[in-house]
Design an enzyme around this catalytic site. Sequence first.
Site, short mmCIF file in Angstrom:
data_model
loop_
_atom_site.label_atom_id
_atom_site.label_comp_id
_atom_site.label_asym_id
_atom_site.label_seq_id
_atom_site.Cartn_x
_atom_site.Cartn_y
_atom_site.Cartn_z
N ARG A 173 0.85 -1.19 0.00
CA ARG A 173 0.00 0.00 0.00
C ARG A 173 0.89 1.25 0.00
O ARG A 173 2.10 1.17 0.02
CB ARG A 173 -0.92 0.01 1.22
CG ARG A 173 -0.21 0.19 2.55
CD ARG A 173 -1.19 0.18 3.71
NE ARG A 173 -0.50 0.44 4.99
CZ ARG A 173 -1.09 0.39 6.17
NH1 ARG A 173 -2.38 0.07 6.26
NH2 ARG A 173 -0.40 0.64 7.27
N TYR A 179 12.73 7.09 15.00
CA TYR A 179 12.53 7.18 13.55
C TYR A 179 13.63 8.02 12.92
O TYR A 179 14.24 7.62 11.92
CB TYR A 179 11.15 7.79 13.28
CG TYR A 179 10.80 7.94 11.83
CD1 TYR A 179 10.38 6.84 11.08
CD2 TYR A 179 10.87 9.18 11.19
CE1 TYR A 179 10.04 6.98 9.74
CE2 TYR A 179 10.54 9.33 9.86
CZ TYR A 179 10.12 8.23 9.14
OH TYR A 179 9.78 8.37 7.81
#
Length: 244
Positions: free
Chosen positions: A16, A152
């Site tokens: 996706r 992150y």
Amino acid sequence: MGRFDGKVVLISGGARGQGAAEARMLVAEGGRVVLGDLLEAEGRALAAELGPSALFLRQDVTEEADWARAVAAAVEAFGALHGLVNNAGIYVPRTLMETDAALFERHMRVNQLGCFLGMKAVVPAMERAGGGAIVNISSVAGLRGSPGAIAYSATKWALRGMTKAAALDLAPRGIRVNSVHPGPIDTEMLKVRTPEQNRARVELVPMKRMGTAEEVAKLVLFLLSDDSAYITGAEVAIDGGATL
């Protein structure tokens, strides 16, 4: 004739978002794609949509055996492997004091180790194909500080450096390696933040909007293609001017 006629590209996290957009464009330009992801229902649906030019397999990017299986599947199904998009990643934003060792390590395993394993796994097949191109999906968080996302950010900075080191190592083997650094892109990944937080983030972008997965995919396809044959070790921001 498409830019990717006869070319085979492996996309991690391809079920996706940006990965799916890249897969659709590659197939539209004559390429064939192997989609690796843990999202089996979405991945199989996308492969069915794309037809015989696409293959889905369940892939955990933190497992070396899964990478070996993905490369073997690409060669078995389509005869060769010419490109890799290290697209799989996680984004769980937390500040320094909110981040525990387990969350930090989870980011490292998916976002950093996964990309390392992917780059290493594809090299023999790409050499047999006469060369190839790797695109590592980093982030603007790998170009500047990003508040509230220390784990992150750490992995995306690491990926930036890994890209440059790999570009030097692999140039003699005919393999180019570049990194792409998206800003806020309108995909599922940003739903971990509230709509208010995302609106505030967009206000910091000079172009005052989010990017689209299709815009990122166009850049990725350029870096995979022969149009970028003299580009390696580059870091390309696609962020509406956010890092200016």
